[in-house]
Design a protein around this motif. Structure first.
Motif, PDB file in Angstrom:
ATOM      1  N   ASN A 149      73.762  51.099  59.179  1.00 16.39           N
ATOM      2  CA  ASN A 149      74.380  52.321  59.688  1.00 16.39           C
ATOM      3  C   ASN A 149      73.466  53.097  60.641  1.00 16.39           C
ATOM      4  OD1 ASN A 149      72.761  52.872  57.428  1.00 16.39           O
ATOM      5  ND2 ASN A 149      74.013  54.599  56.751  1.00 16.39           N
ATOM      6  N   MET A 150      72.542  52.372  61.296  1.00 11.48           N
ATOM      7  CA  MET A 150      71.744  52.928  62.384  1.00 11.48           C
ATOM      8  C   MET A 150      72.020  52.147  63.662  1.00 11.48           C
ATOM      9  SD  MET A 150      69.871  55.593  61.500  1.00 11.48           S
ATOM     10  CE  MET A 150      68.564  55.644  62.725  1.00 11.48           C
ATOM     11  N   VAL A 172      67.987  45.623  55.345  1.00 13.72           N
ATOM     12  CA  VAL A 172      67.875  46.820  54.512  1.00 13.72           C
ATOM     13  C   VAL A 172      69.250  47.244  54.016  1.00 13.72           C
ATOM     14  CG1 VAL A 172      67.267  49.283  54.536  1.00 13.72           C
ATOM     15  CG2 VAL A 172      65.771  47.606  55.657  1.00 13.72           C
ATOM     16  N   GLY A 173      70.259  47.079  54.856  1.00 12.05           N
ATOM     17  CA  GLY A 173      71.610  47.511  54.510  1.00 12.05           C
ATOM     18  C   GLY A 173      71.837  48.957  54.899  1.00 12.05           C
ATOM     19  N   GLU A 174      72.782  49.588  54.246  1.00  9.53           N
ATOM     20  CA  GLU A 174      73.136  50.968  54.565  1.00  9.53           C
ATOM     21  C   GLU A 174      72.194  51.938  53.873  1.00  9.53           C
ATOM     22  OE1 GLU A 174      77.015  53.577  53.505  1.00  9.53           O
ATOM     23  OE2 GLU A 174      77.401  51.851  54.828  1.00  9.53           O
ATOM     24  N   TYR A 193      60.655  48.631  52.420  1.00 13.11           N
ATOM     25  CA  TYR A 193      60.363  49.809  53.232  1.00 13.11           C
ATOM     26  C   TYR A 193      61.377  49.891  54.360  1.00 13.11           C
ATOM     27  CZ  TYR A 193      57.414  52.954  56.131  1.00 13.11           C
ATOM     28  OH  TYR A 193      56.910  54.002  56.866  1.00 13.11           O
ATOM     29  N   PHE A 194      61.700  51.110  54.781  1.00 14.16           N
ATOM     30  CA  PHE A 194      62.514  51.274  55.984  1.00 14.16           C
ATOM     31  C   PHE A 194      62.147  52.592  56.658  1.00 14.16           C
ATOM     32  CE2 PHE A 194      64.940  53.808  52.971  1.00 14.16           C
ATOM     33  CZ  PHE A 194      65.380  54.885  53.734  1.00 14.16           C
ATOM     34  N   GLY A 195      62.426  52.664  57.956  1.00 13.84           N
ATOM     35  CA  GLY A 195      62.215  53.901  58.685  1.00 13.84           C
ATOM     36  C   GLY A 195      61.954  53.644  60.146  1.00 13.84           C
ATOM     37  N   TYR A 221      68.415  60.301  54.555  1.00 10.65           N
ATOM     38  CA  TYR A 221      67.463  59.520  55.347  1.00 10.65           C
ATOM     39  C   TYR A 221      68.057  59.191  56.715  1.00 10.65           C
ATOM     40  CZ  TYR A 221      65.839  59.225  50.595  1.00 10.65           C
ATOM     41  OH  TYR A 221      65.446  59.566  49.335  1.00 10.65           O
ATOM     42  N   LYS A 222      69.331  58.884  56.742  1.00  9.09           N
ATOM     43  CA  LYS A 222      70.008  58.590  57.998  1.00  9.09           C
ATOM     44  C   LYS A 222      69.984  59.814  58.923  1.00  9.09           C
ATOM     45  CE  LYS A 222      74.436  56.771  59.771  1.00  9.09           C
ATOM     46  NZ  LYS A 222      74.961  57.913  60.536  1.00  9.09           N
TER      47      LYS A 222
END
Length: 450
Positions: free
Chosen positions: A350-351, A373-375, A196-198, A380-381
């Protein structure tokens, strides 16, 4: 296994009895020596605490001490863990948070958009005070915060307490969603391993596995597409609003099939639809006032009158169990994986490094160890960067008491995206919150009359 001393800050919350039932359910996982309820509203707390004491005497007789107080020293001294669940302004102000944007044709929701901004702006100062009080009396206690809006609160606490490694911000929404995944699969939630990411209330499940490493994501997507998606957590399973919310996942997945969305993304991806579905005189706040709040207080009164739980039905909910298992992993160095809110520091490459992101992490006695998580991809970005800018501007505005920063934040937010609407909503929110934001209110009045 050491027994823990737990303080629940916001002890008068209608979620407290569900938490107590979860503590009973998980007492082998997270054994307690004492529970202390702390709230600034003695009257509101007493009813919930007295009912909780009766429940605990029946179902947790090995617990040594149950108490409640409005005294900070008594609440925090000797605490090993503090669970924080405060609501500055109460449900009365939540209703304002929801109604004011709706009057201007924009999403009215307690943690998203203008309502989330107002709730967060009220919460920051109280949350900073709570942490300072805890640290004065219990410098080594773990602070597990699930006060909303978690993203804004987490950003403020990151700035205010940059060296405090024993504050962890948590949201149970990913777990509530995973309960429904587990039901689809015929499994228990604890059997699932999420990727999951966010940001908080703004994220995606990229994959779901079982503990043997089998990928279950396509099975879940297929079931949602073919059979629908409904809430399964006991706290929301029969709630019409939550049923509609889970139904919206089907639409989100049909439009954006790559990942499984957090339910709260509906407010950002379909703001016009969300406004159309709301009734300004029956927002979620009013539904809670007439629903859960009445239900919990009636239940508490019944328990107190009977001095027994014999005539009531009590349920365990994922909200409590998730928090307790997080605490147990931290307390006993279990290294179990849970989705939590942490400073990015390269997790999403990349955040921004100082973004407070929501990701899976192994929880140890030394704190969370998040997984990389990585890029992430451009779509989404882009969404996350806009939302992150909104959150940071709100916190900037609190520290600076800046009307301009709040105006920028609301104009950026996907639920508003219109400067005149942002200004009209902001002015109304400042008027409604004048007792909570006196400096901002005074400066605004001076600007209008000058």
């Amino acid at each position: 296994m050491k027994k823990q001393n737990l303080t629940i800050t916001g002890g008068g919350s209608t979620y407290t009895i569900g938490m107590i039932m979860s503590l009973i359910e998980e007492k082998k996982t997270f054994p307690l020596r004492s529970i202390t309820f702390y709230d600034t509203d003695a009257g509101r707390q007493e009813k919930i605490a007295r009912a909780s004491e009766i429940i605990l005497k029946e179902k947790y007789p090995e617990l040594e001490t149950v108490s409640w107080t409005t005294d900070k020293k008594e609440a925090y001294e000797g605490a090993d863990f503090v669970f924080v669940q405060i609501r500055t302004g109460g449900l009365k102000m939540r209703e304002q948070d929801e109604q004011i944007p709706l009057r201007h044709g924009r999403v009215g929701q307690e943690t998203c958009g203008p309502g989330g901004m107002a709730y967060g702006f009220r919460s920051i100062g109280d949350m900073i005070d709570v942490v300072n009080d805890i640290r004065h009396y219990a410098p080594e206690a773990w602070i597990l915060n699930y006060t909303n809006p978690a993203a804004i609160v987490a950003e403020a606490l990151r700035r205010e307490f940059p060296e405090d490694n024993k504050i962890l911000n948590i949201c149970d929404m990913p777990a509530a969603i995973m309960v429904s995944y587990a039901k689809i699969l015929g499994r228990e939630i604890w059997d699932l391993v999420p990727e999951y990411f966010g940001l908080n209330h703004f994220g995606w499940f990229t994959d779901i596995y079982d503990k043997e490493g089998n990928r279950l994501t396509d099975d879940i997507k297929r079931a949602i597409t073919e059979d629908g998606f409904i809430p399964e957590d006991s706290e929301i399973v029969n709630d019409p609003s939550w049923i509609k919310t889970f139904k919206q996942v089907e639409t989100m997945l049909s439009h954006f099939p790559e990942y499984l969305p957090n339910t709260y993304l509906q407010y950002y991806l379909y703001p016009s639809d969300m406004v159309e579905k709301e009734e300004i005189d029956n927002t979620r706040a009013r539904q809670v006032i007439n629903g859960r709040e009445k239900r919990v207080h009636t239940l508490s009164e019944q328990i107190i009158e009977d001095n027994s739980t014999e005539n009531v039905e009590l349920e365990v909910d994922i909200h409590g169990c998730y928090m307790i298992r997080v605490a147990a992993s931290l307390a006993y160095n279990r290294g179990e994986t849970y989705i939590v809110i942490v400073e990015n520091n390269g997790i999403i490459s990349n955040m921004p490094s100082d973004a407070m992101v929501e990701v899976p992490a192994a929880l140890t006695s030394r704190g969370p160890k998040p997984f990389a998580v990585g890029e992430i991809k451009t779509f989404y970005k882009g969404l996350m960067e806009g939302q992150l800018a909104f959150e940071k501007l709100v916190v900037d505005a609190w520290y600076e008491q800046s009307y301009d920063k709040l105006m920028q934040a609301l104009t950026l937010n996907r639920t508003v995206v219109d400067a005149p609407a942002a200004k009209a909503i902001l002015d109304d929110l400042i008027e409604a919150n004048k007792d909570f934001w006196p400096e901002l209110y005074r400066s605004r009045q001076e600007a209008v009359t000058s």
